[in-house]
Design an enzyme around this catalytic site. Structure first.
Site, short mmCIF file in Angstrom:
data_model
loop_
_atom_site.label_atom_id
_atom_site.label_comp_id
_atom_site.label_asym_id
_atom_site.label_seq_id
_atom_site.Cartn_x
_atom_site.Cartn_y
_atom_site.Cartn_z
CB SER A 34 41.82 45.91 49.02
OG SER A 34 41.06 45.96 47.82
CB SER A 124 32.34 39.55 34.23
OG SER A 124 32.87 38.27 33.98
CE1 TYR A 149 34.31 39.48 40.08
CE2 TYR A 149 33.91 37.77 38.44
CZ TYR A 149 34.30 39.06 38.76
OH TYR A 149 34.66 39.93 37.76
CE LYS A 153 32.34 42.30 38.57
NZ LYS A 153 32.79 43.68 38.66
CG PHE A 218 42.75 23.79 36.22
CD1 PHE A 218 43.61 23.09 37.06
CD2 PHE A 218 42.64 25.18 36.40
CE1 PHE A 218 44.34 23.74 38.06
CE2 PHE A 218 43.37 25.83 37.39
CZ PHE A 218 44.22 25.11 38.22
P1 NAD Z 1 42.11 44.41 40.24
O1 NAD Z 1 41.93 43.69 41.52
O2 NAD Z 1 43.46 44.51 39.67
O3 NAD Z 1 41.50 45.89 40.35
C1 NAD Z 1 40.43 46.20 41.22
C2 NAD Z 1 40.84 47.44 42.00
O4 NAD Z 1 39.77 47.82 42.86
C3 NAD Z 1 42.06 47.22 42.88
O5 NAD Z 1 42.98 48.28 42.68
C4 NAD Z 1 41.51 47.21 44.31
O6 NAD Z 1 42.46 47.71 45.23
C5 NAD Z 1 40.30 48.11 44.15
N1 NAD Z 1 39.22 47.85 45.11
C6 NAD Z 1 38.66 46.66 45.43
N2 NAD Z 1 37.67 46.84 46.32
C7 NAD Z 1 37.59 48.17 46.56
C8 NAD Z 1 36.77 48.98 47.38
N3 NAD Z 1 35.83 48.44 48.16
N4 NAD Z 1 36.94 50.32 47.35
C9 NAD Z 1 37.91 50.87 46.58
N5 NAD Z 1 38.73 50.17 45.80
C10 NAD Z 1 38.56 48.82 45.78
O7 NAD Z 1 41.11 43.73 39.18
P2 NAD Z 1 40.97 43.94 37.61
O8 NAD Z 1 41.34 42.67 36.96
O9 NAD Z 1 41.64 45.19 37.20
O10 NAD Z 1 39.40 44.08 37.49
C11 NAD Z 1 38.76 45.33 37.42
C12 NAD Z 1 37.27 45.12 37.29
O11 NAD Z 1 36.99 44.35 36.13
C13 NAD Z 1 36.63 44.37 38.44
O12 NAD Z 1 35.35 44.92 38.69
C14 NAD Z 1 36.49 42.97 37.91
O13 NAD Z 1 35.46 42.27 38.54
C15 NAD Z 1 36.19 43.24 36.46
N6 NAD Z 1 36.52 42.15 35.55
C16 NAD Z 1 37.79 41.65 35.54
C17 NAD Z 1 38.12 40.62 34.68
C18 NAD Z 1 39.49 40.01 34.67
O14 NAD Z 1 39.66 38.93 34.12
N7 NAD Z 1 40.52 40.67 35.21
C19 NAD Z 1 37.14 40.11 33.81
C20 NAD Z 1 35.85 40.64 33.85
C21 NAD Z 1 35.56 41.67 34.72
C1 WQD Z 2 41.22 30.40 31.83
C2 WQD Z 2 41.35 28.94 31.44
C3 WQD Z 2 41.05 27.37 33.24
C4 WQD Z 2 44.59 28.55 35.48
C5 WQD Z 2 37.86 34.05 35.16
C6 WQD Z 2 36.53 34.40 35.77
C7 WQD Z 2 35.77 35.31 34.87
C8 WQD Z 2 36.62 36.51 34.48
C9 WQD Z 2 37.97 36.12 33.97
C10 WQD Z 2 36.14 38.30 35.97
C11 WQD Z 2 40.31 28.05 32.10
C12 WQD Z 2 42.46 27.33 32.69
C13 WQD Z 2 43.59 28.46 34.53
C14 WQD Z 2 45.51 27.49 35.63
C15 WQD Z 2 44.39 26.34 33.83
N1 WQD Z 2 36.87 37.36 35.59
N2 WQD Z 2 43.50 27.38 33.72
N3 WQD Z 2 45.38 26.43 34.77
O1 WQD Z 2 38.11 31.03 34.49
O2 WQD Z 2 37.92 31.83 32.10
O3 WQD Z 2 37.61 33.41 33.92
O4 WQD Z 2 38.60 35.25 34.89
O5 WQD Z 2 35.03 38.60 35.65
O6 WQD Z 2 34.63 35.69 35.54
O7 WQD Z 2 35.79 33.20 35.98
O8 WQD Z 2 39.87 32.58 33.49
O9 WQD Z 2 42.31 32.70 33.57
O10 WQD Z 2 41.08 31.56 35.47
O11 WQD Z 2 41.16 30.47 33.25
O12 WQD Z 2 44.33 25.35 33.09
O13 WQD Z 2 46.41 27.50 36.48
O14 WQD Z 2 42.61 28.46 31.89
O15 WQD Z 2 40.57 26.09 33.50
O16 WQD Z 2 39.92 27.11 31.16
P1 WQD Z 2 38.32 32.08 33.51
P2 WQD Z 2 41.16 31.88 34.02
#
Ligand code: NAD
Ligand code: WQD
Length: 341
Positions: A34, A124, A149, A153, A218
């Site tokens: 997705s 997260s 979101y 978690k 931002f």
């Molecule tokens: P991503 O969207 O690139 O990867 C998530 C994957 O899960 C995708 O390949 C998507 O197709 C798949 N997916 C989603 N819903 C699904 C479902 N119902 N069944 C099967 N597959 C499904 O995201 P990411 O950045 O790689 O994040 C991976 C994990 O890490 C997530 O759980 C996210 O919440 C967590 N996380 C991400 C960040 C971040 O900043 N990227 C930070 C903290 C936690």
């Molecule tokens: C980083 C900083 C923005 C975009 C999010 C989720 C968190 C985790 C990671 C999954 C912030 C600033 C951003 C832009 C900007 N995900 N910014 N201009 O918000 O720390 O975390 O992703 O678990 O749960 O909340 O990450 O990369 O969105 O932002 O100024 O166009 O950059 O304000 O300070 P964030 P981010």
């Protein structure tokens, strides 16, 4: 040892699959695509010279998940699959609870049915919510995140805690990621956001490559050193290795039962202005930006206390901010349209 990786075609998942393969784990990826493409897996196979078993499916589809546990001898599950856009989660909260919470419950039910007890969950830093002081440490109580979101978690962490009390074979690890950025050093796999990027680094990279006019910063009136928000950015390959470290930890602690949380971060806060500057240095060019109003829900500053992961998992984020920038740039430059091309 065979590991089922849900969401393994995504950004963090694909980098982790690469790390698992290079550490001689066998990998089955289960992903509904997705928010990803199988091209990421094809590239991981090419980079490692190893093959991955791929099953397209949804974690809410218990019949299909059961087929996977029938077909493969799974020893451990790393669970990435989730929806992850903070803003979108306020628009379609039910989809977030369905995918992230119900989907995790479905997965745990099938694991229990097939006597698979080793589980690593993508949590997260957002679970610390607004109540806790920085740096965040695992002994703090779970907070109240401002988005559905983030709430999803926290809910899954609660589910894991309750499940571990009821099933005394369960061995769970919640990895609380801070802000993963960067790409594999080859520039062949990386973050491929659909549409306008929500996160900072993909947006900066798209400005640099000419796909977007300018970055909006931002807010520059936060109570931080330069007025912009500070985050704990870590290289996605360090994060990937954190999962291998967590698996190794489970394997070497046979007596462990329950759930343990670990922060995965560098322990340093870096501001948005500092990120822009570091990126400009990496590309030897300037990034157009404007300062715009604060984004709703953003916290001024947070970073990890990563001592627990350093000491117990024997894991440390070692890649520099410069490397995070240059690897992001290599990926963006080689793949301006992501995996689509
Ligand atoms: P991503 O969207 O690139 O990867 C998530 C994957 O899960 C995708 O390949 C998507 O197709 C798949 N997916 C989603 N819903 C699904 C479902 N119902 N069944 C099967 N597959 C499904 O995201 P990411 O950045 O790689 O994040 C991976 C994990 O890490 C997530 O759980 C996210 O919440 C967590 N996380 C991400 C960040 C971040 O900043 N990227 C930070 C903290 C936690
Ligand atoms: C980083 C900083 C923005 C975009 C999010 C989720 C968190 C985790 C990671 C999954 C912030 C600033 C951003 C832009 C900007 N995900 N910014 N201009 O918000 O720390 O975390 O992703 O678990 O749960 O909340 O990450 O990369 O969105 O932002 O100024 O166009 O950059 O304000 O300070 P964030 P981010």
């Amino acid at each position: 040892m065979q590991v089922l990786v849900t969401g393994g075609a995504g950004y963090i998942g694909s980098h982790t699959v690469l790390s698992l393969l290079t550490h001689n784990y066998d990998v089955v990826v289960y992903d509904n695509l997705s928010n990803s493409s199988v091209e990421s897996i094809a590239r991981v196979e090419k980079l490692t010279g190893k093959s991955v078993s791929f099953v397209e499916g949804d974690i809410c589809d218990k019949a299909k998940l059961s087929d996977v546990f029938e077909q493969f001898n799974i020893d451990a599950v790393i669970h990435f699959a989730a929806l992850k856009a903070v803003g979108e989660s306020a628009q379609i909260p039910l989809s977030y609870y369905q995918n992230n919470v119900h989907g995790s419950v479905c997965l745990l039910e099938v694991m229990q049915q097939y006597n698979v007890h080793n589980f690593i969950f993508s949590s997260s830093a957002t679970v610390y919510g607004e109540e806790n002081d920085v740096p965040y440490v695992e002994t703090m109580k779970l907070g109240t995140p401002s988005s559905p979101y983030g709430a999803s978690k926290v809910m899954v962490e609660r589910v894991l805690a309750d499940f571990a009390l009821s099933d005394t074979n369960f061995r769970g690890v919640s990895l609380r990621y801070f802000n993963p950025i960067g790409a594999h050093e080859s520039g062949d796999i990386g973050e491929d956001p659909k549409g306008i990027p929500n996160n900072l680094l993909p947006y900066v990279a798209q400005v640099a490559v000419g796909k977007r006019d300018k970055l909006s910063i931002f807010g520059d009136d936060y109570p931080t050193a330069d007025g912009s928000c500070e985050r704990d950015y870590l290289h996605v390959m360090d994060l990937a290795q954190g999962h291998v470290a967590a698996l190794d930890w489970l394997n070497s602690n046979n007596e462990f039962r329950g759930v343990e949380a670990f922060n995965l971060g560098t322990g340093n806060g870096v501001s948005v202005f500092a990120i822009v500057k570091a990126f400009e240095q990496a590309i030897n060019n300037s990034i157009a930006f404007e300062v715009s109003p604060r984004r709703a829900g953003d916290l001024p500053a947070f970073w990890a206390n990563a001592t627990k992961a350093n000491n117990e998992l024997n894991w440390q984020a070692s890649r520099s901010l410069e490397q995070m920038m240059s690897d992001t740039w290599r990926w963006q430059l080689n793949n301006p349209d992501g995996y689509q091309a």
